[in-house]
Design a protein around this motif. Sequence first.
Motif, mmCIF file in Angstrom:
data_model
loop_
_atom_site.group_PDB
_atom_site.id
_atom_site.type_symbol
_atom_site.label_atom_id
_atom_site.label_comp_id
_atom_site.label_asym_id
_atom_site.label_seq_id
_atom_site.Cartn_x
_atom_site.Cartn_y
_atom_site.Cartn_z
ATOM 1 N N SER A 109 1.807 -1.068 -0.155
ATOM 2 C CA SER A 109 2.151 -0.038 0.816
ATOM 3 C C SER A 109 1.600 -0.414 2.183
ATOM 4 O O SER A 109 0.503 -0.976 2.297
ATOM 5 C CB SER A 109 1.588 1.322 0.387
ATOM 6 O OG SER A 109 1.813 2.299 1.392
ATOM 7 N N GLU A 122 6.519 1.849 0.943
ATOM 8 C CA GLU A 122 5.970 1.590 -0.375
ATOM 9 C C GLU A 122 6.931 0.713 -1.167
ATOM 10 O O GLU A 122 8.139 0.918 -1.135
ATOM 11 C CB GLU A 122 5.742 2.898 -1.134
ATOM 12 C CG GLU A 122 4.719 3.819 -0.503
ATOM 13 C CD GLU A 122 4.502 5.080 -1.335
ATOM 14 O OE1 GLU A 122 3.523 5.122 -2.089
ATOM 15 O OE2 GLU A 122 5.344 6.000 -1.226
ATOM 16 N N LEU A 139 0.858 8.789 -0.969
ATOM 17 C CA LEU A 139 1.122 7.488 -1.576
ATOM 18 C C LEU A 139 1.450 7.714 -3.042
ATOM 19 O O LEU A 139 0.731 8.435 -3.743
ATOM 20 C CB LEU A 139 -0.100 6.574 -1.449
ATOM 21 C CG LEU A 139 -0.496 6.147 -0.039
ATOM 22 C CD1 LEU A 139 -1.815 5.370 -0.078
ATOM 23 C CD2 LEU A 139 0.595 5.300 0.606
#
Length: 382
Positions: A109, A122, A139
């Motif tokens: 990422s 990502e 995330l």
Amino acid sequence: MEIEERIRTQIEAILVNDARNYTEIKNMAEDDEPLDASLPTEERNLYHRIINSYRNAVSEVNKLLEENIGSLSGFYRIVESIKEKEDFQEICSQIVDCILQDFGADYCSLLFPESADTLCLEGICEDRKFLRIHSKTSLLGSREFEQELTRMAEEFPDCLSIEDIYKEPRFNNVDFPGVVRSVLCLPILLRNTPVGFLILSHSLPSYFHDNHIRVLKILGSFIAHLRLLHQEGHLLPQIQPASASTPRGAEKQDIYAVVLMEFDAQDAYGRWIPLYKDAIRDIRSRLQRALEEVESVLFYGENDLLALLPGVSSENLPARIRGLRETFNRWQTDHAEDHRNARMNMGFSVCEGEEDFSRTLEVASAVMHPESEEEPRLSEGA
């Protein structure tokens, strides 16, 4: 192997010569015993221990050399793939793609939380590779993961290395996918201030080592310089503008690029909620007009759009992504009064040959809408 044989022969000659000297001295004391030039048991054992130690050392050196050459080759491929790119999101997507391919990471990422609009790219590579570009403060769909990881990274400004994230108490409440076990988080620094983070993970504990960190630090400095250029507008114009469309027949026809798009906007309370269905229909019409005749944009679920791009390879996909995003930006400009705060999050992959296309869609849906996603998904009607 030639060097190994030469060193082995030299070591053996030294030991045999030493054994002969030992035998001659012994014979001088006992003249009635015959000369024995073979290696005594102790010397023979010593010889084998030396050779085994040498072979282990050479094997380790060769392994490190191969890893370093692989890392440098990966870094070179990154530079080659982005040297003619101007769009920062496209540059970042190429970097993430190369890291997944060349550095052995299962997840990568690039996060820029301090920009005017949060930018997160990502990439996940489990049974197949899928990249996602979005503006969410999370995330892998987890806001806690992003907050705790960046908070810990501030405590380790050089590099945060977690050998086994399941042994870190701060993440006890986070449900991780299988690709997260060992984690690296490198701050991207501008003027000694972190402007972003480069994050890698692997499904095995203690996967990353010092050589990974050295190369990734160089890459982090490179990304920081690119970020500075894009923030301050120092980029030179391209010699030849990149085309968002691919000439018909220029690609293999047994390849399908898949682009999944979701749309949301802020309500009066600042919450991000799905865009109205009518607006998504309008966006779909605008996107369809920008595509080639054999390409299509379909509804995928309630609020997502799925673009199918036959014949578009992974090399040409970033340019097509940029074209889709520019089309959305033009639509947003035309509807600035009602949709100024709208945004488009994208995920994309390539399905080749005999690969299972339905599996590609399953991966796309799982990555775009993780079960742990905590942002509200309110319905605004059709």
